[in-house]
Motif scaffolding. Structure first.
Motif, mmCIF file in Angstrom:
data_model
loop_
_atom_site.group_PDB
_atom_site.id
_atom_site.type_symbol
_atom_site.label_atom_id
_atom_site.label_comp_id
_atom_site.label_asym_id
_atom_site.label_seq_id
_atom_site.Cartn_x
_atom_site.Cartn_y
_atom_site.Cartn_z
ATOM 1 N N GLU A 16 47.358 142.495 96.005
ATOM 2 C CA GLU A 16 48.032 142.989 97.208
ATOM 3 C C GLU A 16 47.090 143.718 98.171
ATOM 4 O O GLU A 16 47.479 144.048 99.287
ATOM 5 C CB GLU A 16 49.189 143.919 96.837
ATOM 6 N N GLY A 17 45.870 143.992 97.742
ATOM 7 C CA GLY A 17 44.947 144.692 98.627
ATOM 8 C C GLY A 17 45.507 146.042 99.045
ATOM 9 O O GLY A 17 46.067 146.792 98.245
ATOM 10 N N THR A 18 45.393 146.345 100.340
ATOM 11 C CA THR A 18 45.885 147.637 100.841
ATOM 12 C C THR A 18 47.391 147.643 101.094
ATOM 13 O O THR A 18 47.954 148.686 101.424
ATOM 14 C CB THR A 18 45.162 148.010 102.150
ATOM 15 N N VAL A 23 53.556 151.446 100.369
ATOM 16 C CA VAL A 23 54.713 151.404 99.471
ATOM 17 C C VAL A 23 54.674 152.581 98.505
ATOM 18 O O VAL A 23 55.662 153.298 98.331
ATOM 19 C CB VAL A 23 54.756 150.073 98.691
ATOM 20 N N LEU A 24 53.513 152.813 97.904
ATOM 21 C CA LEU A 24 53.390 153.906 96.949
ATOM 22 C C LEU A 24 53.515 155.267 97.630
ATOM 23 O O LEU A 24 54.028 156.228 97.028
ATOM 24 C CB LEU A 24 52.062 153.807 96.199
ATOM 25 N N VAL A 39 52.546 147.740 87.586
ATOM 26 C CA VAL A 39 52.013 146.747 86.661
ATOM 27 C C VAL A 39 51.098 145.809 87.428
ATOM 28 O O VAL A 39 51.548 145.030 88.277
ATOM 29 C CB VAL A 39 53.137 145.948 85.975
ATOM 30 N N ASP A 40 49.795 145.909 87.156
ATOM 31 C CA ASP A 40 48.790 145.059 87.787
ATOM 32 C C ASP A 40 48.722 143.750 87.015
ATOM 33 O O ASP A 40 48.260 143.712 85.876
ATOM 34 C CB ASP A 40 47.443 145.772 87.778
ATOM 35 N N ASP A 41 49.190 142.679 87.639
ATOM 36 C CA ASP A 41 49.290 141.376 86.978
ATOM 37 C C ASP A 41 47.957 140.637 87.022
ATOM 38 O O ASP A 41 47.848 139.550 87.567
ATOM 39 C CB ASP A 41 50.400 140.549 87.633
ATOM 40 N N ALA A 42 46.919 141.279 86.450
ATOM 41 C CA ALA A 42 45.576 140.702 86.366
ATOM 42 C C ALA A 42 45.018 140.361 87.743
ATOM 43 O O ALA A 42 44.521 139.249 87.976
ATOM 44 C CB ALA A 42 45.573 139.468 85.460
ATOM 45 N N THR A 50 41.802 152.467 92.087
ATOM 46 C CA THR A 50 42.116 153.235 93.292
ATOM 47 C C THR A 50 43.470 153.922 93.161
ATOM 48 O O THR A 50 43.635 155.095 93.519
ATOM 49 C CB THR A 50 42.108 152.324 94.524
ATOM 50 N N ILE A 51 44.452 153.189 92.658
ATOM 51 C CA ILE A 51 45.798 153.750 92.491
ATOM 52 C C ILE A 51 45.772 154.921 91.515
ATOM 53 O O ILE A 51 46.384 155.971 91.756
ATOM 54 C CB ILE A 51 46.775 152.665 92.007
ATOM 55 N N ALA A 52 45.052 154.758 90.419
ATOM 56 C CA ALA A 52 44.978 155.823 89.414
ATOM 57 C C ALA A 52 44.370 157.093 90.007
ATOM 58 O O ALA A 52 44.792 158.209 89.679
ATOM 59 C CB ALA A 52 44.168 155.351 88.218
#
Length: 249
Positions: A16-18, A23-24, A39-42, A50-52
């Protein structure tokens, strides 16, 4: 976040990139969520890192193998602790946390509802022609128990999830309603190019149809989720049209 009721928000994503960060930003402000699971689908990028770092309160699950949206949601549900699950797509534009709070509050006060669908009222006209703004939206709230039964009842793959949920709810005479929200998805051809986007769109519609069959799809079009859930109070936020959104952003 409040401790009762326990509502887990599950957000599957892939490359999804940026797109995922706005959304978050909004989802993190929703007061009803006891936890948020991405859930990062690979994915091919390092967005999970980055999200973490940017959202330490959000739980990240990274899959080693791409399982498709349905598989990613299954994995997210397996780790969810809430007795309710809210599913949110990762590519939404114009999402508003106050609308999500209002939708959840209205759902909990209704008491007779088994699932609430967040209708994408700003979807294009041709999408509304076959009620995809209701039937196939990824934003929905239901009990974890029901969702687990749906996921265990058949081998749901790819983009079959929403259609499979609808079919199960329809066949089991569940009470389903929709509530308006201003979120709208990003088209696949914009995210991944015209050819790949067109191919993925075809695959999406194929998955939706095969999940429930033509008969059940027609029943959904005619009879499913016809009830509108009225919010408990008028909201000051006004929905932006697609054109207004593009002009602002």
């Amino acid at each position: 976040m409040i401790s009762h009721p326990q509502i887990s928000c599950v957000i599957p994503f892939w490359n999804e990139g940026t797109n995922i960060f706005p959304v978050l930003d909004e989802i993190s402000k929703v007061s009803f969520f006891s936890e948020i699971i991405c859930v990062d689908d690979a994915s091919d990028d390092n967005n999970h890192i980055t999200i973490a770092g940017k959202y330490p309160d959000i739980r990240i699950i990274r899959l080693k193998k791409n399982l498709g949206k349905s598989g990613a949601v299954k994995e997210g549900i397996r780790h969810a602790s809430g007795n309710y699950i809210m599913l949110i797509d990762a590519d939404l534009r114009n999402l508003n946390h106050a609308e999500i709070d209002l939708a959840i509050r209205s759902f909990l006060k209704a008491e007779d509802l088994d699932m609430l669908i967040l209708r994408r009222v700003n979807a294009f006209f041709f999408v509304k022609l076959y009620r995809a703004d209701v039937l196939f939206t990824g934003e929905r709230l239901l009990s974890k128990k029901d969702l687990e039964l749906i996921l265990e009842s058949s081998d749901i793959r790819g983009w079959q999830l929403e259609s499979a949920i609808n079919t199960w709810m329809l066949l089991n005479d569940k009470n389903v309603a929709w509530i308006a929200h201003s979120g709208i998805n990003r088209h696949k051809y914009i995210k991944w190019g015209i050819l790949k986007g067109f191919w993925l769109d075809l695959k999406t519609y194929k998955d939706m149809i095969t999940a429930g069959g033509i008969y059940n799809i027609l029943r959904q079009l005619l009879f499913f989720a016809k009830r509108e859930l009225k919010p408990e109070m008028l909201q000051a936020h006004k929905f932006q049209s697609e054109r207004e959104f593009e002009e602002v952003h």
